[in-house]
Design an enzyme around this catalytic site. Structure first.
Site, short mmCIF file in Angstrom:
data_model
loop_
_atom_site.label_atom_id
_atom_site.label_comp_id
_atom_site.label_asym_id
_atom_site.label_seq_id
_atom_site.Cartn_x
_atom_site.Cartn_y
_atom_site.Cartn_z
N HIS A 166 13.92 12.74 -1.72
CA HIS A 166 12.33 12.22 -1.30
C HIS A 166 12.32 10.97 -0.90
O HIS A 166 11.32 10.66 -0.30
CB HIS A 166 11.30 12.76 -2.67
CG HIS A 166 11.43 11.68 -3.75
ND1 HIS A 166 12.33 12.03 -4.80
CD2 HIS A 166 11.05 10.56 -3.84
CE1 HIS A 166 12.21 10.97 -5.69
NE2 HIS A 166 11.18 10.08 -4.97
N ASP A 186 16.96 17.69 -4.30
CA ASP A 186 16.43 16.42 -4.09
C ASP A 186 17.30 15.24 -4.41
O ASP A 186 17.28 14.35 -4.73
CB ASP A 186 15.39 16.18 -5.42
CG ASP A 186 14.51 15.04 -4.92
OD1 ASP A 186 14.27 14.80 -3.47
OD2 ASP A 186 13.91 14.15 -5.91
N SER A 236 13.39 5.49 -7.65
CA SER A 236 13.75 6.42 -7.19
C SER A 236 15.20 6.65 -6.34
O SER A 236 15.05 5.80 -5.42
CB SER A 236 12.99 7.53 -6.25
OG SER A 236 11.62 7.80 -7.29
#
Length: 499
Positions: A141, A171, A244
Site C-alpha cells: 500500500h 500487501d 509501513s
C-alpha cells in the site's frame, strides 16, 4: 512551528515564573546579608560525583549493535500518485419549470459537480534493501498506484525506483533502484517467533526518518478481517503512519516481518501493531523477482465459526475449529472427502481454534503440496489428506422456480430447477419463498435462501424437508445448512413443542 510544538509555550511560562521568584528571592537575600553582615558563612555545599563506568544493575536488551550494523539498509520511500476529484459547483437555483432554468443549466455541471481535476497525492513509507544491487522490499500500500517513487538511503542519497511487482492480497511490493554495493539486511524465519520475544522496528513515523522503536511479540498467526491470507505478527512495537514497509528485527538482527498496519481509534499508535511475516512476504518477493504469477493455496470450502450453540448441536465438547459449510464440486476438498458439517480442527498439524486461522494457512500452502487435515465428523476425529491446488479466478451465482409449506418451521419452500442449482454451484436444496414469525425467522432464515441440509441430513425436495422436520425433537438446537448467493452457512434452529 509553535503549533507543532505545544510544549514551547509551557516552557516559556516556567521560565517567566522562575525569573519572578528568583528576583524576589534575590531582594530578600540582599536584605538579610545587609542585616547580618557579621554572621558566620556556611561551608560550601559539597556533592560527591563519580563519572567512572558503573556495573549494570538490570540487564535489558541493547539494540545498538543491530542499528549500527543493519540500520543503513533501511530506506525511506516517498511516492506520488494522482487521483481525480470533482470540484463542487452550486446547483441550478431555479426549478425545471422556470423560464430561467435552461438559461442557467447550460452553464452548470450536472448534479452540482464541477469539472474533474487531477490532484497530486504524496505518500511516505519505509523499506529495506535485500540485495546489494538494489532490490528493496516494502508494503504494497506504500507504492500502490504510484506514478513516481523515490528511495532515500540513510546517507541521504536519493534514487528513482522502479516497481518490479506488487501483491495486493499479501500487501507486499518489490522495488529496484539503479545502485550497487548497497548494505543489506539478513532475512530471518518468522515461523520461529514466540510470544514474548523482543522486536525492533525501524522506519519513518510521521516523516521522522530513521526512528527506532521496540517491543515484544504479542501474538502470532493473527487473522484480520480485511486480509484473510496474511497470518499477521501482532506486537506492541510502536508503529505509526510512515512506518509501513519498514523491517521488524529480531534480536539476532534478522528481519522477521514487514510493518504493515495498526489498530487505532485516534489515527496513531495504541499498543496494537501488525506485521506481515517475512516467510509469507519472501515467497511473494521471489515470485515477483522471477516475474511469476503469484499463486495462493486453495481447498474449495466455505467455512464459518463454531459458536457455543453450534458446538452443542454438533455434539462437540467445546466451540473450536472451522465448520465446513459447503464443498465445491471437483475441488481439492471434495476429492479428499471433506463434507459439509465437518469441523476442521488441525491443518498440517497446527491447531485451528477459530475460522480466521484457516484461510492464511491454506493460502500460504504451495499449490501441488499435500496437507494433513484433522476433522471432527459426527463427533468422531478423523485425518484426511488433501492435495492443495491454486486459487481459481471466480465463481458465479444465480436463481430458480415450483412448492410446499413447512408449518413447523413457519416457512414456504419450492424445489430448485437444475439450471438454478448449476447457477448456484450446488447439487441439492429447496428455495425459501416466504418466512413467517417462528423458529426459522428467529434463526435468521430469510426468503431467497436455500436449505441444503437439516440435522445433517441432505434436502432435495419440499416433501423430503417436511418428512425430516416432522421427526425432529423439540427444544434442542438443530444445525441447518442454508445458502444465500454463493455463500453457504450453518444456522441453528430450536423447534417448539407441538406440530
Amino acid at each position: 512551528m509553535a503549533k507543532s510544538r505545544p510544549w514551547h509555550r509551557r516552557n516559556t511560562g516556567k521560565i517567566i515564573s522562575t525569573a519572578i521568584v528568583a528576583a524576589t528571592l534575590g531582594f530578600g537575600l540582599g536584605a538579610a546579608e545587609w542585616a547580618n553582615a557579621d554572621a558566620p558563612v556556611a561551608p560550601a555545599l559539597s556533592i560527591p560525583t563519580n563519572t567512572a563506568a558503573q556495573q549494570t544493575l538490570v540487564n535489558l536488551p541493547d539494540f545498538t549493535p543491530i542499528i549500527q550494523r543493519y540500520g543503513p539498509a533501511v530506506v525511506n520511500i516517498s511516492s506520488t500518485s494522482t487521483k481525480v476529484v470533482h470540484g463542487q459547483m452550486p446547483g441550478n437555483p431555479f426549478p425545471p419549470n422556470s423560464p430561467f432554468y435552461q438559461f442557467f443549466h447550460q452553464f452548470m455541471a450536472p448534479q452540482g459537480q464541477g469539472a474533474p481535476q487531477h490532484e497530486k497525492v504524496e505518500s511516505l513509507g519505509s523499506g529495506f534493501i535485500i540485495s546489494p544491487n538494489g532490490y528493496i522490499v516494502t508494503a504494497g500500500h506504500v507504492v500502490r498506484g504510484a506514478n513516481h517513487i523515490v528511495v532515500t538511503l540513510t546517507n541521504h542519497h536519493a534514487y528513482p525506483a522502479k516497481l518490479v511487482g506488487l501483491s495486493v492480497r499479501y500487501d507486499t511490493a518489490l522495488l529496484k533502484i539503479d545502485a550497487s554495493d548497497l548494505p543489506t539486511v539478513p532475512i530471518g524465519n518468522s515461523s520461529q517467533l514466540q510470544v514474548g520475544q523482543w522486536l525492533l522496528a525501524v522506519g519513518a513515523p510521521f516523516g521522522f526518518y530513521n526512528t527506532v522503536t521496540q517491543g515484544v511479540v504479542s501474538a502470532v498467526n493473527r487473522p484480520l478481517p480485511d486480509d484473510e491470507y496474511i497470518p499477521f505478527i501482532q506486537s506492541d512495537v510502536p508503529i505509526n503512519p510512515g512506518n509501513s514497509g519498514g523491517p521488524l528485527f529480531n534480536m539476532a538482527g534478522q528481519v522477521v516481518g514487514i510493518n504493515d498496519q495498526i489498530y487505532t481509534n485516534s489515527g496513531g499508535y495504541m499498543g496494537l501493531s501488525f506485521s506481515i511475516p517475512i516467510n509469507t512476504a519472501m515467497r511473494v518477493v521471489r515470485d515477483l523477482q522471477e516475474h511469476k504469477a503469484i499463486q495462493f493455496g486453495w481447498l474449495g470450502v466455505e467455512v464459518q465459526d463454531v459458536t457455543p450453540q453450534m458446538a452443542l448441536a454438533l455434539h462437540m465438547k467445546e466451540p473450536v475449529g472451522a465448520l465446513v459449510a459447503s464443498v465445491m464440486a471437483g475441488s481439492p476438498a471434495a476429492k479428499a472427502g471433506l463434507k459439509p458439517g465437518d469441523v476442521i480442527v488441525t491443518y498440517d498439524n497446527k491447531p485451528i481454534y477459530n475460522v480466521g486461522q484457516l484461510p492464511p494457512m491454506v493460502g500460504d500452502t504451495l499449490p501441488g503440496s499435500h496437507a494433513q487435515i484433522g476433522i471432527l465428523r459426527n463427533g468422531h476425529a478423523e485425518t484426511i489428506t488433501a492435495t492443495v491446488s491454486a486459487l481459481p479466478e471466480n465463481l458465479q451465482t444465480s436463481r430458480s422456480a415450483p412448492s410446499g409449506d413447512i408449518p413447523r418451521l413457519h416457512i414456504q419452500v419450492q424445489a430448485l430447477t437444475p439450471q438454478a442449482m448449476k447457477g448456484m454451484d450446488i447439487h441439492r436444496g429447496v428455495l425459501i419463498l416466504a418466512v413467517a414469525p417462528g423458529p426459522a425467522a428467529t434463526a435468521g432464515i430469510r426468503p431467497g435462501m436455500v436449505i441444503q441440509q437439516i440435522a445433517q441430513e441432505p434436502v432435495d425436495t419440499p416433501a423430503q424437508l417436511q418428512k425430516i422436520v416432522a421427526k425432529l425433537p423439540a427444544d434442542q438446537p438443530i444445525p441447518v445448512l442454508v445458502r444465500q448467493g454463493k455463500a453457504s452457512i450453518y444456522v441453528v434452529i430450536t423447534l417448539p413443542k407441538g406440530k
